[in-house]
Structures are given as C-alpha cells and as structure tokens.
Design an enzyme around this catalytic site. Sequence first.
Site, short mmCIF file in Angstrom:
data_model
loop_
_atom_site.label_atom_id
_atom_site.label_comp_id
_atom_site.label_asym_id
_atom_site.label_seq_id
_atom_site.Cartn_x
_atom_site.Cartn_y
_atom_site.Cartn_z
N ARG A 175 0.85 -1.24 -0.16
CA ARG A 175 0.07 -0.05 0.13
C ARG A 175 0.85 1.28 -0.01
NH1 ARG A 175 -3.45 -3.25 3.95
NH2 ARG A 175 -1.39 -3.11 5.31
N CYS A 271 10.91 4.49 6.15
CA CYS A 271 9.70 4.98 6.78
C CYS A 271 9.12 3.45 7.08
CB CYS A 271 8.87 5.69 5.83
SG CYS A 271 9.31 7.40 5.82
N ARG A 273 10.17 0.16 9.55
CA ARG A 273 10.72 0.24 10.89
C ARG A 273 12.08 0.04 10.98
NH1 ARG A 273 6.08 1.03 11.91
NH2 ARG A 273 4.64 -0.28 13.08
N ASP A 297 12.93 8.07 9.28
CA ASP A 297 11.66 8.25 10.14
C ASP A 297 11.64 7.11 11.36
OD1 ASP A 297 8.97 9.45 11.07
OD2 ASP A 297 8.17 7.49 10.30
N GLU A 302 14.69 2.20 18.82
CA GLU A 302 13.65 3.49 19.06
C GLU A 302 13.49 3.57 20.64
OE1 GLU A 302 10.09 4.44 16.84
OE2 GLU A 302 11.44 3.94 15.06
N HIS A 320 9.57 9.17 13.98
CA HIS A 320 8.53 8.22 13.74
C HIS A 320 7.27 9.22 13.53
CE1 HIS A 320 7.44 3.61 14.47
NE2 HIS A 320 6.61 4.29 13.43
N ALA A 322 5.66 9.45 10.45
CA ALA A 322 5.21 9.27 8.98
C ALA A 322 3.76 9.44 9.01
CB ALA A 322 5.70 8.22 8.14
N SER A 323 2.95 8.75 9.92
CA SER A 323 1.37 9.05 9.94
C SER A 323 0.87 9.97 10.51
CB SER A 323 1.04 7.62 10.42
OG SER A 323 1.02 7.70 11.74
N1 LIG Z 1 6.83 5.14 9.76
C1 LIG Z 1 5.69 4.98 9.95
O1 LIG Z 1 4.87 5.82 10.69
C2 LIG Z 1 4.76 3.93 9.41
C3 LIG Z 1 3.49 4.37 9.01
C4 LIG Z 1 2.67 2.96 8.33
C5 LIG Z 1 3.46 1.92 8.38
N2 LIG Z 1 4.52 1.81 8.48
C6 LIG Z 1 5.24 0.40 8.26
O2 LIG Z 1 5.09 0.11 6.97
C7 LIG Z 1 4.91 -1.16 6.50
C8 LIG Z 1 4.10 -1.28 5.58
O3 LIG Z 1 2.85 -0.89 5.35
P1 LIG Z 1 1.86 -1.15 4.17
O4 LIG Z 1 0.46 -0.68 4.85
O5 LIG Z 1 2.35 -0.66 3.12
O6 LIG Z 1 1.82 -2.55 4.14
P2 LIG Z 1 1.66 -3.60 3.14
O7 LIG Z 1 1.37 -5.08 3.60
O8 LIG Z 1 0.54 -3.21 2.23
O9 LIG Z 1 2.82 -3.77 2.14
C9 LIG Z 1 4.02 -4.39 2.70
C10 LIG Z 1 4.73 -5.09 1.41
O10 LIG Z 1 5.93 -5.70 1.84
C11 LIG Z 1 6.15 -6.61 0.95
N3 LIG Z 1 7.13 -7.60 1.66
C12 LIG Z 1 7.25 -8.11 2.63
N4 LIG Z 1 8.45 -9.02 2.83
C13 LIG Z 1 9.05 -8.76 1.89
C14 LIG Z 1 10.39 -8.87 1.48
N5 LIG Z 1 11.13 -9.73 2.26
N6 LIG Z 1 11.11 -8.30 0.65
C15 LIG Z 1 10.40 -7.33 -0.13
N7 LIG Z 1 9.06 -6.89 0.09
C16 LIG Z 1 8.62 -7.66 1.14
C17 LIG Z 1 4.96 -7.28 0.94
O11 LIG Z 1 4.64 -8.29 -0.03
C18 LIG Z 1 3.93 -5.97 0.71
O12 LIG Z 1 3.54 -5.91 -0.53
C19 LIG Z 1 4.06 -1.52 7.91
O13 LIG Z 1 4.25 -2.89 8.23
C20 LIG Z 1 4.95 -0.63 9.10
O14 LIG Z 1 5.67 -1.46 9.62
C21 LIG Z 1 5.31 2.88 9.10
O1 LIG Z 2 2.64 1.05 11.54
C1 LIG Z 2 2.13 2.35 11.76
O2 LIG Z 2 0.96 2.61 11.66
C2 LIG Z 2 3.13 3.15 11.95
O3 LIG Z 2 4.37 3.04 12.37
C3 LIG Z 2 2.55 4.42 12.75
O4 LIG Z 2 1.61 5.05 12.16
#
Ligand SMILES: NC(=O)c1ccc[n+]([C@@H]2O[C@H](COP(=O)([O-])OP(=O)(O)OC[C@H]3O[C@@H](n4cnc5c(N)ncnc54)[C@H](O)[C@@H]3O)[C@@H](O)[C@H]2O)c1
Ligand SMILES: O=C(O)[C@H](O)CO
Length: 386
Positions: A175, A271, A273, A297, A302, A320, A322-323
């Site tokens: 996503r 952005c 983990r 981020d 952390e 951290h 990003a959201s």
């Molecule tokens: N920094 C922030 O505030 C923040 C905010 C939102 C999400 N996040 C992080 O972003 C991550 C992703 O969110 P999303 O909603 O896009 O999730 P998502 O599940 O839509 O996308 C994750 C993608 O990673 C791929 N993936 C998994 N293992 C992999 C690998 N070994 N190599 C390559 N690709 C791989 C999956 O196939 C998937 O398409 C979350 O799990 C969260 O940890 C961080």
């Molecule tokens: O995974 C998440 O949603 C973020 O790290 C905080 O928004």
Amino acid sequence: MAKPISIEVWNPSGRYRVISTKPMPGTRWIKLLTDQDCRVEICTEKKTILSVEDILALIGTKCDGVIGQLTEDWGDVLFSALKRAGGTAFSNMAVGYNNVDVDAATKNGIAVGNTPGVLTETTAELAASLSLAAARRIVEADQFMRAGLYDGWLPHLFVGNLLKGQTVGVIGAGRIGSAYARMMIEGFKMNLIYYDLYQSTRLEKFVTAYGQFLKANGEQPVTWKRAATMEDVLREADVISLHPILDKTTYHLINKERLAIMKKEAVLVNCSRGPVVHEVDLVEHLRANPMFRVGLDVFEDEPYMKPGLAEMKNAVVVPHIASASKWTREGMATLAALNVLGKIKGYPIWHNPNQVEPFLDENSVPPPAAPSIVNAKQLGLPTAKL
Ligand SMILES: NC(=O)c1ccc[n+]([C@@H]2O[C@H](COP(=O)([O-])OP(=O)(O)OC[C@H]3O[C@@H](n4cnc5c(N)ncnc54)[C@H](O)[C@@H]3O)[C@@H](O)[C@H]2O)c1
Ligand SMILES: O=C(O)[C@H](O)CO
C-alpha cells in the site's frame, strides 16, 4: 505493590470495559465506544512507553478489550492476562504489528486489530518529503542559515541531486510503497524499479499509462521494472525507499554489503521499521560516503539513535512521524476503537481492510463490523460485506 496508574474515565456505568493505553487524537473514537455501552479508560501516565507491568495493572481483573500502541510488547503475558480478565479484543493503533505476537493472541482467543487504509498517503507523503529533504540537503541548508553562515550566493552552495528523469527504487511495493512510487513518478517524472515478493500490477499499469500520457504530450515517458532481486534495485536506483513489513525476512535487509552496492550519491529513505536497516553499518557508510544521504523516520532502537548518527550531516532524521497528519491519526484511533468494539459486539469482520471510508465518515454511523482483524481466519471469525 505496583504503583497506581493514572487514568481518565468516560461513561463510568458502561457495561464493557475498554482500555486505551494512550490518549489518542480526536474524540469520535471515544463517542463511538461510549454510545455502545462501553466504559472507556484512557491511561494518562506521563511516561511515553508503558511496560508490560504497567499494562497488566491497567488490564486488572475485568477488561473486555484494549487499544494499544506500537511501542508496547504484546505477547503471551499480556494476552493471557487479558483472557483471564474476560477480554477478547486488542487493536494496535498502527498498521504495522511487529510488536504483537499474533500466535499468542490467537492461542488466548484474542482478536488482533490494526489500522490499514487510513495512513497510506500520509506515510507516503512523509517518505516523499524525506526523499526531497535528503536529495536537496534542506535540513543542512536550514541549519546553515540559522547559524548565520550565509554570506551570499555561491555556485557550489548545497548542491544536491535532481530527481527528474532519475530512477526511484521501492522495496516493498504494498500500500505505502506503491503510493510513494506514484508520488515520485507523477511528481518528479522518475522511472521506477521495485522489488516485492508479489507483482504490483496496479502500480505497473499506472506507470505504463502515465508514460503513454507523457509521450503523447511530447515528453520523455517514464518506465517501470520489476526487479528479480533486491540487489538490482540497490544497484540501479538513485533514490530508494523501504516499505516492507518488519519480519525475519526483512530484519537488517540493508546492511554493510548491500550499502556497498548502492550508488555513491544515492538517497536511502526508511519509513518502515528501524530494524530493517542495520543502523551501525549505515552510520559507517554515511561517514565514508559524504555524498550518500538518508532520510530516516524510524530507528533500530527507538527512541534512541545508534552512536554517531546524530552527528551525520548527510542524514535527515525525524521521530517516527510518518503517519502524523490530523486526519490520519484521528482515523487510526477510530479504526482501532471499532476493531475492539466490533469484536466485543460479535460483529463480522469487514470484507476489505483497505477500503475503510465508511468507518471514517464523521456524519454517519459506521457499519456494524470490525474494520481489520489480522487473525480473523485463525479465530474462525466470519467476514461480511454489509
Ligand atoms: N513510519 C511510520 O510511521 C509507518 C506508518 C505506516 C506503516 N509503517 C510500516 O510500513 C509497513 C508497510 O505498510 P503497508 O501498509 O504498505 O503494508 P503492506 O502489507 O501493504 O506492504 C508491505 C509490502 O512488503 C512486501 N514484503 C514483505 N516481505 C518482503 C520482503 N522480504 N522483501 C520485499 N518485500 C516484502 C509485501 O509483499 C507487501 O507488498 C508497515 O508494516 C509498518 O511497519 C510505518
Ligand atoms: O505502523 C504504523 O502504523 C506506524 O508506524 C505508525 O503510524
């Protein structure tokens, strides 16, 4: 004896006891719960990260559900305590749930919620901001101005990288990774190379169509490539953004060896983990390659940064966030509350966790469903399109 925990209580006579381990943005989430006979208890302790002991004290002997945070360690100790207290529902106020032992929750019959669909664009926008800030050295230049060092325009002053026509690399094109890719392609006319375990057909179609549009308008078309290996992305891209989930396949995905194959002037953005990047290796690489830049981020330990990172001028670091847009954070609180409420009320699970707009409309009653429960299948919970 454990120290008493400070809480704020809403609707004290409510039948179901729901705890939020933190105050969350907005008030809609509280109203949605109190309107459905929940007594809502919000932990108002000053400390940022609650320990397992703190949360055990909050759960107490009667608790129907908990809304928790990504900083907390949700494993068997907490889930079995929640089960003993009569609870069946937990939701992270986050899309990522690497802080949650889902198997332990399932074993204790606890549903685990997360909050996709409301933070995709917000998070992608921050990744795009970090890409620009790093490529154009915005933070360094800001610090230079504030230090009173600017004494006139110079041909070499803070020269950075042009994005147009260069290649953006995305690792984890789910996503957020796909939304980020679209922003960089449409906004800066970059070519795409991505690596994911799955094909992102929608993203490929978008780039193809945008390329055709540019060509029809006499401009250089953008292109896309799905890389066979992550190394191909690292070698070819000028800007690389990391968006996979954190699990054992992505832990320390970026390390010394992989940093070494990236371009000397590349920009790396994280952005996802912190532990996806080996931060000690990164600091070493930044030190040895002053034209290599990062936008971070998230951090491996952390809230701390590894020694040396804070001193690196070629790193842009933010806490951290990003959201962190008002709409997103209020939406995350709403979805987390509705996950817990939905399970307590025995509602079915929403058919598509990526399409959660009906839950977010302030002017209507949300559907009687739990928006996103990650262990719904394991628990045998029914799904419904309402
Ligand atoms: N920094 C922030 O505030 C923040 C905010 C939102 C999400 N996040 C992080 O972003 C991550 C992703 O969110 P999303 O909603 O896009 O999730 P998502 O599940 O839509 O996308 C994750 C993608 O990673 C791929 N993936 C998994 N293992 C992999 C690998 N070994 N190599 C390559 N690709 C791989 C999956 O196939 C998937 O398409 C979350 O799990 C969260 O940890 C961080
Ligand atoms: O995974 C998440 O949603 C973020 O790290 C905080 O928004």
